[in-house]
Scaffold this motif. Structure first.
Motif, PDB file in Angstrom:
ATOM      1  N   GLN A  14      -2.571   4.958  -4.948  1.00  0.00           N
ATOM      2  CA  GLN A  14      -2.218   4.080  -6.064  1.00  0.00           C
ATOM      3  C   GLN A  14      -2.878   4.537  -7.369  1.00  0.00           C
ATOM      4  O   GLN A  14      -2.341   4.317  -8.450  1.00  0.00           O
ATOM      5  N   GLU A  18       1.200   4.350  -9.811  1.00  0.00           N
ATOM      6  CA  GLU A  18       1.129   2.886  -9.868  1.00  0.00           C
ATOM      7  C   GLU A  18       2.300   2.206  -9.172  1.00  0.00           C
ATOM      8  O   GLU A  18       2.235   1.021  -8.854  1.00  0.00           O
ATOM      9  N   LEU A  21       2.840   1.128  -4.363  1.00  0.00           N
ATOM     10  CA  LEU A  21       2.792  -0.088  -3.549  1.00  0.00           C
ATOM     11  C   LEU A  21       4.163  -0.733  -3.430  1.00  0.00           C
ATOM     12  O   LEU A  21       4.560  -1.166  -2.348  1.00  0.00           O
TER      13      LEU A  21
END
Length: 173
Positions: A14, A18, A21
């Motif tokens: 992550q 970004e 997830l």
């Protein structure tokens, strides 16, 4: 087998991506996925989703990663029972045996039931040619299981024994 913190690995990904997830969660809300990642004791609710995540992240190392992840699981959890089946189907016998031994020592009745059935399966997989088929059939027949999936599995194991004992014959058409 080297320890592998799968959840920490995802969290570290992550830092570079970004959107990872939401990609891994597979749906707009990632809150349940994040709760699973952030709680070391939390069990994943969707085993199929776990396999898809591993395939996405490690397309060429799926069974190895699943094997390593199995060694980190709490033996009382549903995921441990499911991954036991996964390890058996993929013939990862060392990890299968290690997880099985941990589950045989658990106090959770459901996990213990799974462990007892799969312990007999392990014996069959390792020693099917040398086992006393009558004694083994007796052992399998005396299994009392509450779980409906395990009950079917026990019946399938009996069919294999009957076949080996030549009580039934498979006909291919």
């Amino acid at each position: 087998m080297k320890y592998f913190d799968f959840k920490l690995y995802i969290r570290n990904l992550q830092l570079n991506d970004e959107t990872i997830l939401s990609k891994l969660a597979g749906y707009a809300s990632t809150s349940g996925f994040i709760k699973w990642l952030d709680d070391p004791k939390r069990d994943i609710q969707d085993f199929d989703r776990l396999i898809k995540i591993v395939k996405y992240l490690f397309p060429d190392r799926e069974t190895e990663i699943m094997e390593r992840y199995a060694m980190t699981l709490e033996s009382n959890e549903k995921t441990a029972r499911q991954i036991l089946e996964y390890l058996s189907c993929n013939r990862r016998m060392e990890a299968f045996r290690q997880l099985l031994d941990r589950m045989l020592g658990t106090i959770n009745k459901e996990s213990l039931e799974w462990a007892k059935v799969h312990n007999l399966q392990h014996e069959w997989l390792i020693n099917s040619y040398t086992l006393d088929k009558n004694q083994f059939l007796n052992d399998v027949s005396h299994l009392k299981v509450k779980d409906e999936y395990l009950n079917v599995f026990v019946k399938i194991m009996k069919c294999y024994i009957y076949h080996y004992k030549r009580i039934i014959k498979w006909h291919v058409r």
